[in-house]
Design an enzyme around this catalytic site. Structure first.
Site, PDB file in Angstrom:
ATOM      1  N   TYR A  49       0.831  -1.217   0.000  1.00 18.09           N
ATOM      2  CA  TYR A  49       0.000   0.000   0.000  1.00 18.09           C
ATOM      3  C   TYR A  49       0.869   1.273   0.000  1.00 18.09           C
ATOM      4  O   TYR A  49       0.369   2.366  -0.230  1.00 18.09           O
ATOM      5  CB  TYR A  49      -0.926   0.062   1.224  1.00 18.09           C
ATOM      6  CG  TYR A  49      -1.900  -1.074   1.400  1.00 18.09           C
ATOM      7  CD1 TYR A  49      -2.091  -2.035   0.410  1.00 18.09           C
ATOM      8  CD2 TYR A  49      -2.647  -1.196   2.577  1.00 18.09           C
ATOM      9  CE1 TYR A  49      -2.985  -3.081   0.597  1.00 18.09           C
ATOM     10  CE2 TYR A  49      -3.544  -2.240   2.766  1.00 18.09           C
ATOM     11  CZ  TYR A  49      -3.698  -3.181   1.774  1.00 18.09           C
ATOM     12  OH  TYR A  49      -4.578  -4.212   1.976  1.00 18.09           O
ATOM     13  N   LYS A  78       1.449  -6.324   6.206  1.00 17.06           N
ATOM     14  CA  LYS A  78       1.571  -7.563   5.427  1.00 17.06           C
ATOM     15  C   LYS A  78       2.858  -7.600   4.611  1.00 17.06           C
ATOM     16  O   LYS A  78       3.319  -6.552   4.136  1.00 17.06           O
ATOM     17  CB  LYS A  78       0.378  -7.703   4.473  1.00 17.06           C
ATOM     18  CG  LYS A  78      -0.961  -7.444   5.137  1.00 17.06           C
ATOM     19  CD  LYS A  78      -2.143  -7.640   4.221  1.00 17.06           C
ATOM     20  CE  LYS A  78      -3.392  -7.049   4.832  1.00 17.06           C
ATOM     21  NZ  LYS A  78      -3.531  -5.600   4.635  1.00 17.06           N
TER      22      LYS A  78
END
Ligand code: A2P
Length: 285
Positions: A49, A78
């Protein structure tokens, strides 16, 4: 705020703020500020992201302003698919820790069962994600991650993981909404003791216009988003709706003060069509 106790005893809020496509410090700061005001205590990000550093910086500034300390919030990130593998995963985990710069992470997930740059059918994928898991187990033992888990794993990928892991995965995060009711995966997680967390509960926005969802929302004097999030919660599934809009952030948090009847739950589940708005991991061996 309701929470769930993960299989290692860690408490995790049932609602978190998703941050996919949330870009730029001002945008992140405004969204997190609104979320903290509305009672959100959990934030979900990922290496891919590209906003971990902005989230870490915003939280550092916002927590004292909201009278909170690090221990009162829950941060998930993540491992990037490009960081799969033994040494790469260890480095990837440490980069996330450094970017968020908040001492430890509450939950760290393998984002995708395959390795970026390799074909889905490449037989090396299985060994590669096994190595990533081992690296994450090391950081878990060192106290850098309070819990570890996976995202976008199928039941087949999970079976492979459960056969070799030394630390049980605590969470599976997958796409889950009324058009993609992954009942078998949910049953698998329940039996194995993993908490299931939904992403794209709103079907990336598509389900907000679904006539059945709208009709139900109108009847209950709620919004389509609230009905969709509530539907997941009532199945014991955690939710992480993403919004950068303070009003929607507030709206998405008001999901603990109403109940869907069994009939309404079934009406929503009846919309299942197997539609995926994100990615299908079934091709990854
Ligand atoms: P925005 O950030 O402009 O609010 P999903 O979680 O299924 O991926 O859906 C996220 C998308 O839905 C985002 O584009 C977000 O846009 C939008 N969204 C989030 N909450 C709401 C809401 N309560 N009402 C309408 N749209 C919403």
């Amino acid at each position: 705020m309701e929470s769930v106790t993960l299989n290692n005893g860690v408490e995790m809020p049932m609602l978190g703020l998703g941050t996919f496509k949330m870009k730029g410090y001002e945008v992140v700061h405004r969204a997190l500020d609104a979320a903290l005001t509305q009672g959100y205590r959990s934030f979900d990000t990922a290496t891919v992201y590209q906003n971990e550093a902005d989230i870490g910086r915003a939280l550092k500034e916002l927590l004292p302003a909201h009278g909170l300390t690090r221990g009162k919030i829950f941060i998930t990130s993540k491992l990037a698919p490009g960081d799969q593998g033994a040494a790469a995963a260890e480095a990837g985990c440490r980069r996330s820790l450094a970017a968020l710069d908040c001492g430890y992470l509450d939950l760290y997930l393998i984002h995708w069962p395959g390795r970026q740059g390799w074909k889905s059918e490449d037989s090396r994928n299985a060994e590669c994600r096994r190595q990533s898991w081992e690296a994450m187990e090391g950081l878990y033992r060192d106290g850098k991650f309070r819990a570890i888990g996976v995202s976008n794993y199928t039941a087949g990928h999970l079976r492979g993981l459960l056969a070799h892991c030394r630390v049980m995965p605590a969470v599976l995060q997958v796409e889950y909404h009324p058009r993609l009711v992954q009942s078998e995966l949910r049953a698998f997680c329940s039996e194995a003791g993993l908490h299931l967390q939904a992403y794209s509960s709103l079907g990336t926005g598509h389900l907000l216009e679904e006539p059945g969802v709208r009709a139900l929302a109108e009847r209950l004097d709620r919004t389509p988003a609230q009905v969709l999030l509530r539907w997941a919660l009532q199945q014991g599934i955690g939710v992480i709706p993403k919004s950068t809009d303070p009003q929607r952030i507030a709206q998405n948090a008001r999901i603990f003060d109403f109940h869907l009847s069994e009939e309404d739950m079934q009406t929503l589940s009846g919309l299942h069509s197997g539609t995926r708005y994100c990615w299908d991991p079934h091709t990854v061996v």
